[in-house]
Design a protein around this motif. Structure first.
Motif, PDB file in Angstrom:
ATOM      1  N   LEU A 110     -14.160   3.514  -1.216  1.00 32.45           N
ATOM      2  CA  LEU A 110     -12.925   3.266  -0.475  1.00 32.45           C
ATOM      3  C   LEU A 110     -12.823   4.283   0.657  1.00 32.45           C
ATOM      4  O   LEU A 110     -13.145   5.463   0.455  1.00 32.45           O
ATOM      5  N   PRO A 111     -12.385   3.859   1.816  1.00 35.06           N
ATOM      6  CA  PRO A 111     -12.293   4.795   2.939  1.00 35.06           C
ATOM      7  C   PRO A 111     -11.167   5.804   2.738  1.00 35.06           C
ATOM      8  O   PRO A 111     -10.132   5.499   2.139  1.00 35.06           O
ATOM      9  N   LYS A 158     -12.638  -5.251  -0.977  1.00 29.50           N
ATOM     10  CA  LYS A 158     -12.848  -5.618   0.429  1.00 29.50           C
ATOM     11  C   LYS A 158     -11.525  -5.656   1.187  1.00 29.50           C
ATOM     12  O   LYS A 158     -11.488  -5.353   2.383  1.00 29.50           O
ATOM     13  N   ARG A 159     -10.447  -6.032   0.506  1.00 32.17           N
ATOM     14  CA  ARG A 159      -9.137  -6.011   1.160  1.00 32.17           C
ATOM     15  C   ARG A 159      -8.695  -4.585   1.477  1.00 32.17           C
ATOM     16  O   ARG A 159      -7.831  -4.361   2.311  1.00 32.17           O
ATOM     17  N   HIS A 160      -9.289  -3.611   0.797  1.00 30.39           N
ATOM     18  CA  HIS A 160      -9.035  -2.196   1.080  1.00 30.39           C
ATOM     19  C   HIS A 160     -10.087  -1.615   2.028  1.00 30.39           C
ATOM     20  O   HIS A 160     -10.208  -0.401   2.148  1.00 30.39           O
ATOM     21  N   ARG A 161     -10.850  -2.497   2.679  1.00 26.05           N
ATOM     22  CA  ARG A 161     -11.910  -2.098   3.615  1.00 26.05           C
ATOM     23  C   ARG A 161     -12.983  -1.250   2.947  1.00 26.05           C
ATOM     24  O   ARG A 161     -13.587  -0.359   3.555  1.00 26.05           O
ATOM     25  N   GLY A 162     -13.224  -1.523   1.665  1.00 21.70           N
ATOM     26  CA  GLY A 162     -14.250  -0.805   0.928  1.00 21.70           C
ATOM     27  C   GLY A 162     -15.481  -1.653   0.680  1.00 21.70           C
ATOM     28  O   GLY A 162     -15.572  -2.798   1.143  1.00 21.70           O
ATOM     29  N   SER A 163     -16.426  -1.086  -0.060  1.00 25.32           N
ATOM     30  CA  SER A 163     -17.660  -1.783  -0.433  1.00 25.32           C
ATOM     31  C   SER A 163     -17.817  -1.735  -1.946  1.00 25.32           C
ATOM     32  O   SER A 163     -17.335  -0.803  -2.597  1.00 25.32           O
ATOM     33  N   GLU A 207     -15.282   8.827   2.556  1.00 29.34           N
ATOM     34  CA  GLU A 207     -15.034   7.801   1.549  1.00 29.34           C
ATOM     35  C   GLU A 207     -15.055   8.388   0.149  1.00 29.34           C
ATOM     36  O   GLU A 207     -15.688   9.429  -0.112  1.00 29.34           O
ATOM     37  N   ASN A 242     -12.946  -8.884  -4.160  1.00 29.64           N
ATOM     38  CA  ASN A 242     -11.931  -9.250  -3.177  1.00 29.64           C
ATOM     39  C   ASN A 242     -10.934  -8.118  -2.956  1.00 29.64           C
ATOM     40  O   ASN A 242     -10.547  -7.813  -1.821  1.00 29.64           O
ATOM     41  N   LYS A 252       0.819  -1.209   0.000  1.00 27.85           N
ATOM     42  CA  LYS A 252       0.000   0.000   0.000  1.00 27.85           C
ATOM     43  C   LYS A 252       0.852   1.258   0.000  1.00 27.85           C
ATOM     44  O   LYS A 252       1.914   1.318   0.618  1.00 27.85           O
ATOM     45  N   GLY A 269      -3.653   2.556  -0.659  1.00 30.46           N
ATOM     46  CA  GLY A 269      -3.976   1.242  -1.184  1.00 30.46           C
ATOM     47  C   GLY A 269      -2.896   0.719  -2.098  1.00 30.46           C
ATOM     48  O   GLY A 269      -1.866   1.367  -2.345  1.00 30.46           O
TER      49      GLY A 269
END
Length: 531
Positions: A515-516, A492-497, A442, A489, A366, A406
């Protein structure tokens, strides 16, 4: 334990299963129409089960009469089941009139039963081992006929709709069909005694378990073929029976040996067996782990082998493109070679990520990522394909956008997947609109196309591994159904939706992800936008 106690306990367990799965499905998506209808169907079935349990223990009289009269909830159960099937298969527009007619008929039976209760239930009397049971009247027979016709109509809807669905949708319908016939076979045994046919209704205690294959078909992402489930169920049943028989035999043998062999303790034989079982399990686990490692290594090595020549092709094309002595037609071919090469590199990256996304060494590198140039770079890759299809592309980036933290390469892969899908599934002359925005804490990326669209029933499956609709296969024969799963995937690994919205089939779709943004970057970007 007498028969009445046994059937009461069976109904109590069955009712607990029914309500448990009903609430489970409801909590999965409280706003989903199909989820709500499934819950209402389970609630109606639980009402029938409660009526049965209480009525069976009540002596003939007014209380027993009204407890058994509550069987009228069977009408609601049939209506909600039919409505659920139509909604779950996204077939409401085609069967709306049928559903309205069913509701009118069902409510008519309920009103008639309330106006003339003795035409529905003339009396309750002791039957078999029950303290009281129903004697059904003509309206009860009408209710039972309505009940059976509703489930027949549900089957016909599933039969007709099956051809409209993808392989995944067909497997889902297979589970619904299986649950329908299983529920019918068990539940129908409660009714012959109503008309004084001396058939023990004890098999009807299993009626609540018909919800299990329905819930599996609704919730599970990667459904097994139902024939495989049958075979596995039979296999596991036989294995369990064999283990139970072995344990019983060991117990008997241990007791006999401890009684006849001096110095032999009763736990010696089970202990030896346990050691042997643990050893066998360890060997099996090691072999399974080795097979998984070999599969992972094969995919990884193959992907790496692909990337080496692909990288050389990319370098060669990039070296030739700036030259001015190459004819325009040849330059265009070089651009296409470069674009195709980048797509193959991306596919090899996807294969590597798919192989190792569950591994501990699947590490994201990241850094600070500016999304505007990232998106512009991805869009530039697909310019030739967009021009070939005469697609109107619009992308107006915001004046300020906070950087996110990221993995730049993988985020570019996620954006590329969404852009590639939009281009592949938008017809010639269509349009694609890309937007970037931020609010609160976000950043939101969205790509809207005028393509084939996504049906409501497909949205919950669209990000599954290898899932593709029949329309998608016709529009793009080269896809494998892996890109959206990998994009999900990555996000979601970046804490997103990530998600999809669509008015319906043929009306385009919008794929988006968020993405946050760390609080500091959000504050600075907000200040810059205000200035």
């Amino acid at each position: 334990m007498n028969e009445l106690t046994l059937i009461t306990l069976g109904y109590a367990v069955s009712m607990a299963v029914t309500l448990g799965f009903g609430f489970f499905v409801l909590f999965q998506n409280p706003r989903g129409g199909a989820n709500r209808l499934f819950f209402l169907m389970c609630l109606s079935l639980a009402g029938f089960q409660l009526s049965f349990m209480l009525g069976a223990h009540a002596a003939p009289g007014a209380l027993a009469y009204w407890l058994w009269f509550a069987n009228i909830v069977d009408v609601f159960m049939a209506l909600f089941y039919l409505h659920f099937i139509i909604l779950a298969l996204d077939a409401l527009s085609r069967f709306r009139s049928l559903l309205r007619l069913a509701y009118v008929a069902g409510i008519g039976i309920i009103v008639a039963a309330c106006v003339a209760p003795h035409a529905f239930l003339p009396r309750v009397v002791p039957k078999l081992y029950f303290m009281s049971y129903l004697d059904g009247g003509p309206l009860y027979a009408a209710m039972l006929a309505f009940f059976l016709v509703s489930f027949l109509l549900s089957f016909l809807v599933m039969f007709l709709e099956r051809t409209r669905h993808s392989d995944e949708g067909k497997r889902r319908i297979d589970y619904y069909v299986f649950s329908l016939f299983y529920g019918f076979a068990t539940g129908i045994t409660a009714f012959p005694l109503v008309f004084s046919v001396p058939l023990d209704p004890i098999p009807s205690v299993l009626i609540g378990t018909f919800t299990i294959p329905m819930v599996y078909g609704m919730i599970t992402k990667d459904l097994l073929d139902i024939r495989i489930v049958f075979r596995r169920t039979l296999f596991y049943t036989l294995v369990i029976a064999a283990i139970a028989g072995l344990l019983s035999a060991l117990s008997v043998a241990s007791n006999v040996l401890s009684a006849r062999v001096p110095g032999f303790t009763f736990f010696a034989l089970p202990l030896v067996t346990a050691v042997a079982a643990v050893t066998a399990g360890a060997i099996y686990w090691r072999k399974a782990e080795e097979a998984e490692r070999l599969k992972y290594e094969f995919i990884t090595v193959a992907a790496h082998k692909f990337r080496t020549p692909l990288t050389r092709i990319r370098w060669a094309s990039e070296a030739l493109l700036p030259r001015t002595d190459i004819p325009p037609d040849a330059l265009e071919l070089l651009r296409r070679i470069k674009e195709s090469d980048l797509e193959l590199i991306q596919l090899s990256n996807l294969l590597m990520d798919a192989a190792r996304m569950d591994k501990e060494n699947y590490v994201y590198e990241k850094s600070e990522v500016a999304l505007v140039p990232l998106v512009e770079s991805v869009l530039d890759t697909y310019q030739s394909a967009i021009a070939d299809k005469h697609i109107a592309l619009t992308f107006t980036p915001p004046p300020t956008l906070p950087e996110i933290r990221g993995d730049k390469e993988r985020l570019a892969s996620a954006v590329s997947v969404l852009v590639e899908n939009a281009v592949a599934y938008t017809p010639p002359g269509g349009s694609i609109r890309v937007t970037l925005a931020f609010s609160l804490d976000e950043v939101r990326f969205a790509i809207t196309d005028s393509g084939i669209g996504v049906a409501e029933s497909e949205r919950r499956h669209i990000f599954k591994k290898f899932y593709r609709t029949d329309r998608a296969r016709r529009a793009d024969t080269e896809g494998v159904g892996l890109g959206l799963h990998m994009a999900e995937n990555i996000i979601k690994r970046h804490r997103g939706s990530i998600g999809v919205e669509s008015p319906g089939i043929g009306q385009g779709s919008t794929f988006w992800f968020t993405l946050p943004v760390p609080a500091k970057r959000f504050a600075s970007a907000t200040a810059a936008r205000g200035a």
